[in-house]
Structure formats: structure tokens, C-alpha cells
Design a protein around this motif. Structure first.
Motif, PDB file in Angstrom:
ATOM      1  N   ASP A 152      31.425  24.229   7.024  1.00 21.69           N
ATOM      2  CA  ASP A 152      30.893  23.227   7.951  1.00 21.69           C
ATOM      3  C   ASP A 152      29.769  22.379   7.345  1.00 21.69           C
ATOM      4  N   ASN A 153      29.481  22.569   6.050  1.00 23.58           N
ATOM      5  CA  ASN A 153      28.387  21.844   5.424  1.00 23.58           C
ATOM      6  C   ASN A 153      28.702  21.613   3.936  1.00 23.58           C
ATOM      7  N   GLU A 154      29.202  20.438   3.649  1.00 22.50           N
ATOM      8  CA  GLU A 154      29.579  20.112   2.273  1.00 22.50           C
ATOM      9  C   GLU A 154      28.414  19.366   1.608  1.00 22.50           C
ATOM     10  N   ILE A 155      27.656  20.078   0.797  1.00 23.76           N
ATOM     11  CA  ILE A 155      26.487  19.498   0.138  1.00 23.76           C
ATOM     12  C   ILE A 155      26.879  18.793  -1.149  1.00 23.76           C
ATOM     13  N   ILE A 156      27.688  19.442  -1.950  1.00 21.88           N
ATOM     14  CA  ILE A 156      28.112  18.900  -3.241  1.00 21.88           C
ATOM     15  C   ILE A 156      29.452  18.206  -3.042  1.00 21.88           C
ATOM     16  N   ASP A 157      29.469  16.896  -3.279  1.00 16.36           N
ATOM     17  CA  ASP A 157      30.680  16.124  -3.042  1.00 16.36           C
ATOM     18  C   ASP A 157      30.779  15.000  -4.072  1.00 16.36           C
ATOM     19  N   ARG A 207      28.993  27.725  -4.890  1.00  9.36           N
ATOM     20  CA  ARG A 207      27.730  28.392  -4.556  1.00  9.36           C
ATOM     21  C   ARG A 207      27.082  27.848  -3.289  1.00  9.36           C
ATOM     22  N   PHE A 208      27.117  26.528  -3.081  1.00  3.51           N
ATOM     23  CA  PHE A 208      26.331  25.927  -2.015  1.00  3.51           C
ATOM     24  C   PHE A 208      27.128  25.334  -0.864  1.00  3.51           C
ATOM     25  N   ASN A 209      28.370  24.936  -1.069  1.00  3.07           N
ATOM     26  CA  ASN A 209      29.131  24.342   0.031  1.00  3.07           C
ATOM     27  C   ASN A 209      29.611  25.421   0.989  1.00  3.07           C
ATOM     28  N   LYS A 210      29.543  25.103   2.249  1.00  4.90           N
ATOM     29  CA  LYS A 210      30.042  25.969   3.320  1.00  4.90           C
ATOM     30  C   LYS A 210      31.115  25.190   4.079  1.00  4.90           C
TER      31      LYS A 210
END
Length: 143
Positions: free
Chosen positions: A110-115, A105-108
Motif C-alpha cells: 500500500d506504499n510504493e516509495i521506490i518507483d 526492502r522499503f516498498n509495501k
């Protein structure tokens, strides 16, 4: 490899966590499914720097943060309360499925939020419980 060395390697070399901020959102989760083995988790949390076991000697009075099973509302560093065999495996599967949902839902690119990841330690007693088998069969469909 026994459970104590495996737990130590997870906390020492694999998992990301912060004992000073035990509720940091992107921390890795560790679930001890056979909760009656919580003395292992006591030791792992202590060695990792958590302030979890300082009242252990008061357990006779019922004042300890960890008693017979891990309790997440009582002790920083405990992700889920585990009691009956197999319950922790089901909790870990739920945590892992939630992580996969948040990633999708939230990771893109170029932008890994959930890791973060969930690790579960469980033994043969847990594997004999229906809840563990059902949870594991669900886990295979969550990717």
C-alpha cells in the motif's frame, strides 16, 4: 531504430526526471555506456531542459561541463561517468540491482516509495567487452 530517436523517446515519453532538481531521488536513470557518444547525451539533456551544455563552446579551454565522455560530478543529468566500453553497462546493472534491493526492502503493497528505473544505451563495441558480458550475466539473477 537509431540511437538518437530512441534516446529522444526515452526522455520525451518514458523517463521520469526533473531538470530543475536533477538529483531527485525517484528519478529514472539513463546511462550512456559508450561515453564517447556523449554529444547525443548533450542534445538529449538540452532538449529535456537541463542546463548542461551552455558551456559547450568553451570545450577548447577545458571549461565545458561535458568533454569527451560524460562525467557525473561535472554535469547535472549525467548519472555515471563512462569511459571504457562496457563500463556503463556494468554501472547500469549496479544501479538496477540497487533499485531492486531498495524496492524489496522499503516498498509495501500500500506504499510504493521506490518507483524508478534505469535505462542503458550501449552498442556492439560494449557488447564485445568482458565486463559487459559479466555484468549482464549478473543482471539476470537480480530480479
Amino acid at each position: 531504430m537509431g540511437c538518437a530517436p530512441m534516446g529522444h523517446i526515452l526522455y520525451d515519453e518514458v523517463m521520469n526526471y526533473n531538470p530543475k532538481n536533477p538529483y531527485w531521488f525517484n528519478r529514472d536513470r539513463f546511462v550512456l555506456s559508450a561515453g564517447h557518444g556523449c554529444m547525443l547525451q548533450d542534445a538529449l539533456l538540452h532538449l529535456a531542459g537541463y542546463d548542461s551544455v551552455k558551456t559547450r563552446s568553451n570545450s577548447v579551454n577545458g571549461e565545458a561541463k561535458l568533454l569527451g565522455h560524460p562525467e557525473n560530478f561535472e554535469t547535472p543529468g549525467i548519472e555515471v561517468t563512462t569511459g571504457p566500453l562496457g563500463q556503463g553497462v556494468a554501472n547500469a546493472v549496479g544501479l538496477a540491482l540497487a533499485e531492486r534491493h531498495l524496492v524489496s526492502r522499503f516498498n509495501k503493497p500500500d506504499n510504493e516509495i521506490i518507483d524508478h528505473y534505469t535505462y542503458v544505451m550501449f552498442w556492439d563495441g560494449c557488447q564485445m567487452e568482458g565486463i559487459a558480458n559479466e555484468a549482464c550475466s549478473l543482471a539476470g539473477h537480480g530480479a
